[in-house]
Design an enzyme around this catalytic site. Structure first.
Site, PDB file in Angstrom:
ATOM      1  N   LYS A  44      36.988  65.709  57.908  1.00  0.00           N
ATOM      2  CA  LYS A  44      37.118  64.248  57.854  1.00  0.00           C
ATOM      3  C   LYS A  44      37.119  63.805  56.382  1.00  0.00           C
ATOM      4  O   LYS A  44      36.397  64.368  55.556  1.00  0.00           O
ATOM      5  CB  LYS A  44      35.925  63.650  58.616  1.00  0.00           C
ATOM      6  CG  LYS A  44      35.858  62.149  58.644  1.00  0.00           C
ATOM      7  CD  LYS A  44      36.673  61.535  59.742  1.00  0.00           C
ATOM      8  CE  LYS A  44      36.597  60.007  59.678  1.00  0.00           C
ATOM      9  NZ  LYS A  44      37.707  59.353  60.376  1.00  0.00           N
ATOM     10  N   CYS A 138      45.691  56.666  55.231  1.00  0.00           N
ATOM     11  CA  CYS A 138      44.962  55.909  56.259  1.00  0.00           C
ATOM     12  C   CYS A 138      45.470  54.465  56.202  1.00  0.00           C
ATOM     13  O   CYS A 138      45.387  53.820  55.157  1.00  0.00           O
ATOM     14  CB  CYS A 138      43.461  55.971  55.978  1.00  0.00           C
ATOM     15  SG  CYS A 138      42.508  55.022  57.165  1.00  0.00           S
ATOM     16  N   LYS A 176      48.759  63.966  51.851  1.00  0.00           N
ATOM     17  CA  LYS A 176      49.047  63.541  53.235  1.00  0.00           C
ATOM     18  C   LYS A 176      49.759  62.194  53.235  1.00  0.00           C
ATOM     19  O   LYS A 176      49.268  61.207  52.681  1.00  0.00           O
ATOM     20  CB  LYS A 176      47.752  63.474  54.033  1.00  0.00           C
ATOM     21  CG  LYS A 176      47.987  63.141  55.504  1.00  0.00           C
ATOM     22  CD  LYS A 176      46.737  63.411  56.319  1.00  0.00           C
ATOM     23  CE  LYS A 176      46.879  62.994  57.762  1.00  0.00           C
ATOM     24  NZ  LYS A 176      45.652  63.229  58.531  1.00  0.00           N
TER      25      LYS A 176
HETATM   26  C1  LIG Z   1      40.082  58.594  65.414  1.00  0.00           C
HETATM   27  C2  LIG Z   1      40.930  59.109  64.293  1.00  0.00           C
HETATM   28  C3  LIG Z   1      40.388  59.234  63.015  1.00  0.00           C
HETATM   29  C4  LIG Z   1      41.173  59.727  61.967  1.00  0.00           C
HETATM   30  N1  LIG Z   1      40.598  59.858  60.724  1.00  0.00           N
HETATM   31  C5  LIG Z   1      41.349  60.383  59.708  1.00  0.00           C
HETATM   32  C6  LIG Z   1      40.753  60.625  58.438  1.00  0.00           C
HETATM   33  O1  LIG Z   1      39.576  60.394  58.190  1.00  0.00           O
HETATM   34  N2  LIG Z   1      41.564  61.129  57.463  1.00  0.00           N
HETATM   35  C7  LIG Z   1      42.878  61.430  57.672  1.00  0.00           C
HETATM   36  O2  LIG Z   1      43.558  61.908  56.758  1.00  0.00           O
HETATM   37  N3  LIG Z   1      43.448  61.240  58.885  1.00  0.00           N
HETATM   38  C8  LIG Z   1      42.716  60.720  59.898  1.00  0.00           C
HETATM   39  N4  LIG Z   1      43.296  60.546  61.128  1.00  0.00           N
HETATM   40  C9  LIG Z   1      44.727  60.876  61.317  1.00  0.00           C
HETATM   41  C10 LIG Z   1      44.935  62.261  61.931  1.00  0.00           C
HETATM   42  O3  LIG Z   1      44.439  63.285  61.095  1.00  0.00           O
HETATM   43  C11 LIG Z   1      46.449  62.522  62.203  1.00  0.00           C
HETATM   44  O4  LIG Z   1      47.159  62.468  60.989  1.00  0.00           O
HETATM   45  C12 LIG Z   1      47.076  61.523  63.166  1.00  0.00           C
HETATM   46  O5  LIG Z   1      46.140  61.087  64.132  1.00  0.00           O
HETATM   47  C13 LIG Z   1      48.288  62.100  63.904  1.00  0.00           C
HETATM   48  O6  LIG Z   1      48.002  63.318  64.553  1.00  0.00           O
HETATM   49  P1  LIG Z   1      47.486  63.448  66.070  1.00  0.00           P
HETATM   50  O7  LIG Z   1      48.510  62.791  66.960  1.00  0.00           O
HETATM   51  O8  LIG Z   1      47.337  64.918  66.300  1.00  0.00           O
HETATM   52  O9  LIG Z   1      46.165  62.739  66.136  1.00  0.00           O
HETATM   53  C14 LIG Z   1      42.518  60.067  62.194  1.00  0.00           C
HETATM   54  C15 LIG Z   1      43.060  59.940  63.484  1.00  0.00           C
HETATM   55  C16 LIG Z   1      42.278  59.484  64.530  1.00  0.00           C
HETATM   56  C17 LIG Z   1      42.893  59.372  65.905  1.00  0.00           C
END
Ligand SMILES: Cc1cc2nc3c(=O)[nH]c(=O)nc-3n(C[C@H](O)[C@H](O)[C@H](O)COP(=O)(O)O)c2cc1C
Length: 366
Positions: A44, A138, A176
């Site tokens: 995270k 983010c 990212k």
């Molecule tokens: C609840 C939640 C919290 C997230 N927190 C972060 C974070 O702290 N840092 C980050 O780079 N991406 C964060 N993301 C983004 C995810 O790492 C990812 O890039 C995005 O959700 C798309 O992938 P997925 O469909 O597999 O979730 C978060 C996503 C979700 C759903």
């Protein structure tokens, strides 16, 4: 079967990586996922001052299939980690000590100040993590402090901040990307110019998950009010696949891609790999299915490789990229294949002759 792949010098036991978010939010969950068999994890996102990070409840929302109730889309308005950096530094050390052969990547984010970024880079690097992922993506909350996608939406800032980090980093740096831009290649190229050796794509897509027709409030509703948040899960996959393919076709050789967005099983993971991702990251999928989903990911990719005769994961990466072309070329190819009549037979004036749903089905590939 050996599913290992070496990316920017980091040897991943397999290409499956926890995406930054709740699945990598402390040492305990990271350890659990490594024990379960994940090749790597992006923890995270951390910053210097956790006291400034205050989350709200509720902070998630779901879009469900009308027919089956299955979760298609997921929105969050969660911030980065609200845990103190000192605790994180200790936990990075502990996880690396316990799991030396799994790849641990630290996701970092700071305000627009060189000394802050460099201080964070140095202190995290000293813990022995394998690499960095810079969170320029983010799309909510942190943006009010000019962080996250506030940087990633501006290629000049992306390049400058990446170069601050790479000036002091001795381990690989990935950046990212936010998808909330017009051309993903611009910020990615800027990060590369700043010294990044890998691009992670995508973070979440700005969204409003719905409106409650009883209360008239947009969701997720916090004390009657709402902010747009980040969209993830299977609905975003086609957009992420398109962006990953554009990166793979447009970035200089040697720049790795970590594919993210809506991956829920081995089929989805393979799509990203075939379009150029050498690792794949999963966040929402793990939140909905648990870390044991790794078993199907490994079994499914192994079976695919045996069926198709691939000897290594590396051979799979980018294998479908040569099949992208231009519209003009597709028309030409249909002519060559003597199928130009197919196009003639479906000109726009045909649509009135059949039921529109039938015509739609006739023109659909899958
Ligand atoms: C609840 C939640 C919290 C997230 N927190 C972060 C974070 O702290 N840092 C980050 O780079 N991406 C964060 N993301 C983004 C995810 O790492 C990812 O890039 C995005 O959700 C798309 O992938 P997925 O469909 O597999 O979730 C978060 C996503 C979700 C759903």
């Amino acid at each position: 079967m050996d599913l290992s792949i070496t990316v920017n010098g980091m040897k991943f036991p397999n290409p499956f990586v926890l995406g930054s978010g709740p699945p990598g939010t402390n040492a305990r969950v990271l350890a659990k996922s490594f024990e379960a068999g994940w090749g790597g994890a992006v923890a995270k996102t951390v910053s210097l001052e956790s006291a400034k990070v205050v989350n709200v409840v509720p902070r998630y929302g779901k879009l469900r299939s009308r027919r089956t109730g299955e979760v298609i889309g997921f929105e969050n308005i969660e911030l980065i980690s609200d845990r103190p950096i000192d605790v994180w530094l200790e936990e990075f050390r502990q996880v690396k000590k316990e799991f030396p052969n799994h790849i641990l990547i630290a996701s970092i984010m700071e305000e627009y100040e060189k000394s802050r970024w460099q201080e964070l880079t140095r202190m995290v690097q000293d813990t022995g993590v394998d690499g960095f992922e810079l969170n320029f993506s983010c799309p909510h909350g942190m943006t009010e402090r000019k962080m996250g996608s506030e940087m990633g939406e501006h290629p000049d800032l992306t390049e400058e901040v990446t170069s601050w980090v790479t000036e002091v980093a001795t381990i690989p740096v990935w950046a990212k990307m936010t998808p909330n831009i017009t051309n993903i290649r611009e910020p990615a190229q800027a990060a590369v110019s700043g010294g990044a050796v890998g691009i992670s794509a995508i973070n979440t897509i700005l969204s409003v998950i719905g409106v409650d027709l009883d209360t008239l409030r947009p969701m997720p509703t916090v004390e009657g009010h709402c902010v747009p948040g980040g969209y993830s899960a299977q609905a975003v996959r086609p957009i992420a696949l398109r962006m990953v393919s554009q990166l793979a076709l447009g970035l200089p050789d040697g720049i790795s891609i970590s594919g993210i967005g809506g991956i829920e099983n081995s089929h989805d993971a393979l799509e990203f790999m075939l379009l150029g991702a050498s690792t794949v990251q999963i966040c929402t999928g793990v939140m909905l299915q648990g870390v044991k989903m790794i078993d199907e990911l490994i079994a499914g990719v192994e079976k695919f490789m045996v069926d198709k005769g691939f000897d290594s994961v590396e051979e799979v990466v980018g294998k479908s990229l040569p099949y992208f072309s231009t519209h003009m070329d597709l028309v030409q190819k249909m002519k060559t294949a003597k199928r130009s009549k197919a196009g003639e037979a479906s000109r726009d004036n045909e649509w009135a002759q059949k039921d529109i749903t039938e015509k739609t089905a006739e023109l659909t590939s899958n």
